[in-house]
Scaffold this motif. Structure first.
Motif, PDB file in Angstrom:
ATOM      1  N   TRP A 107       0.832  -1.200   0.000  1.00 33.97           N
ATOM      2  CA  TRP A 107       0.000   0.000   0.000  1.00 33.97           C
ATOM      3  C   TRP A 107       0.870   1.254   0.000  1.00 33.97           C
ATOM      4  O   TRP A 107       0.594   2.201  -0.734  1.00 33.97           O
ATOM      5  CB  TRP A 107      -0.922   0.019   1.211  1.00 33.97           C
ATOM      6  N   PHE A 108       1.931   1.236   0.791  1.00 34.42           N
ATOM      7  CA  PHE A 108       2.798   2.407   0.918  1.00 34.42           C
ATOM      8  C   PHE A 108       3.463   2.748  -0.409  1.00 34.42           C
ATOM      9  O   PHE A 108       3.434   3.896  -0.864  1.00 34.42           O
ATOM     10  CB  PHE A 108       3.855   2.162   1.994  1.00 34.42           C
TER      11      PHE A 108
ATOM     12  N   SER B 228       2.571   1.837  -3.351  1.00 28.88           N
ATOM     13  CA  SER B 228       1.597   2.096  -4.413  1.00 28.88           C
ATOM     14  C   SER B 228       1.140   3.546  -4.433  1.00 28.88           C
ATOM     15  O   SER B 228       0.492   3.975  -5.389  1.00 28.88           O
ATOM     16  CB  SER B 228       0.381   1.179  -4.261  1.00 28.88           C
ATOM     17  N   GLN B 229       1.474   4.311  -3.396  1.00 24.79           N
ATOM     18  CA  GLN B 229       1.114   5.723  -3.352  1.00 24.79           C
ATOM     19  C   GLN B 229       2.055   6.584  -4.187  1.00 24.79           C
ATOM     20  O   GLN B 229       1.742   7.737  -4.483  1.00 24.79           O
ATOM     21  CB  GLN B 229       1.115   6.226  -1.898  1.00 24.79           C
ATOM     22  N   THR B 230       3.199   6.046  -4.575  1.00 19.17           N
ATOM     23  CA  THR B 230       4.136   6.808  -5.396  1.00 19.17           C
ATOM     24  C   THR B 230       3.722   6.706  -6.863  1.00 19.17           C
ATOM     25  O   THR B 230       3.296   5.638  -7.326  1.00 19.17           O
ATOM     26  CB  THR B 230       5.565   6.275  -5.242  1.00 19.17           C
TER      27      THR B 230
ATOM     28  N   LYS C 169       2.617   3.272  -8.991  1.00 18.42           N
ATOM     29  CA  LYS C 169       1.215   3.194  -9.412  1.00 18.42           C
ATOM     30  C   LYS C 169       1.124   2.887 -10.896  1.00 18.42           C
ATOM     31  O   LYS C 169       0.317   2.059 -11.328  1.00 18.42           O
ATOM     32  CB  LYS C 169       0.493   4.507  -9.102  1.00 18.42           C
TER      33      LYS C 169
END
Length: 312
Positions: free
Chosen positions: A165-166, A168-170, A174
């Motif tokens: 999740w962490f 995937s925020q970049t 993504k």
């Protein structure tokens, strides 16, 4: 509709592109900043010894992981270099070059941990850290080793989900996950015998049973079961045991992945692959049409080169 396919293909998302592995060649297609698609093609070298080993159950999975890691790193490097070439330089060329090199290194390492290379490095990390944490938190609470193993598995899953999740925020990751989804859509469309056009490929799911993400979650589940057959008394013994059993866990998990893929069309048994598909909700994103077009181009080029070597 095209003829029903008989070959099984796999792939890997790279930076702004997709790699597909054929019978005779690996091909990566990358979307450049000028919207052109460039290709990186690496022929497979005949290796009779490895071919024989990859027919042996439980061992073939480990061999496949190492081989995929070696091939995947080549294509990941190509995509990273192409991405760097397309980036415009700032006013202070020297400083910009240093920053770019630092960023490219960070980017490559980050992508590697969620790609094929994670099977070698990331799996070791996600095996030992949860073992240490579970012992630290629950080590003296109770004696039941099976419960300790279950808690270790829960910690692994929590850490894995948080990590995915962490990152995937970049933006870069993504987009990588979008290309991962595009790769799955193309393979699913091909396996369904569909024509490989952007419009038709987009109708397929971004989730696929035969995915590295599914493999990761299966290693957690299989590990809990295998560890339950072995006893340990100290943290040191537990860590050494986990390291020694890691090849066993990887080998068995690979067979489980193949098994669930074979059973995916059976109504009740198809749910065996559900944990892997759930994890893919994090490791894949819905791709746009341009990303699907890149994936189709990579797949078609791979098939074209394969046909040149062994025409059907």
């Amino acid at each position: 509709m095209s003829e029903q396919p008989t070959s099984i293909y796999g792939g890997q998302a790279v930076i702004e592109g997709v790699m597909f592995a054929g019978k005779h060649v690996h091909v990566t297609a990358v979307r450049r900043k000028d919207q052109q698609i460039t290709f990186f093609e690496v022929p497979k070298k005949p290796q009779n010894f490895l071919r024989k080993i990859k027919k042996i159950p439980f061992i073939r999975g480990i061999v496949g992981i190492v081989e995929s890691a070696a091939k995947g790193s080549q294509h990941l490097t190509y995509s990273a270099e192409a991405y760097a070439e397309d980036e415009p330089e700032s006013g202070e060329a020297k400083q910009a070059k240093k920053e770019k090199e630092k960023w490219n290194l960070t980017m490559i390492l980050g992508v590697a941990l969620v790609g094929v290379l994670s099977f070698v490095v990331g799996k070791l990390i996600f095996t030992l850290v949860p073992t240490f944490l579970e012992t630290l938190i629950f080590g003296h609470t109770f004696e039941n080793k099976i419960v300790h193993n279950l808690l270790e598995g829960v910690i692994k899953i929590i850490l894995l989900l948080c990590y995915l999740w962490f990152i995937s925020q970049t933006p870069i990751i993504k987009r990588l996950f979008q290309y991962h989804g595009a790769e799955h859509k193309v393979i699913s469309a091909f396996e369904a015998g569909s024509e490989l056009t952007v419009e038709k490929v987009q109708k397929f799911s971004r989730l696929h049973y035969r995915c590295g993400s599914s493999f990761i979650i299966f290693t957690v589940i299989v590990g809990v079961i295998i560890y339950s057959f072995f006893d340990w008394n100290t943290l040191g013994e537990r860590i050494i045991q986990r390291i020694l059993l890691l090849p066993v866990v990887l080998g068995v998990s690979f067979e489980v992945l193949k098994w669930t893929n074979a059973l995916r069309d059976i109504p009740v048994l198809k749910w065996l692959g559900a944990p892997g598909l759930w994890l893919q909700l994090l490791t894949t994103k819905e791709p746009n049409d341009d990303q699907v077009a890149v994936s189709i181009a990579s797949f078609n080029r791979m098939r074209e080169l394969d046909q040149q070597v062994s025409p059907s």
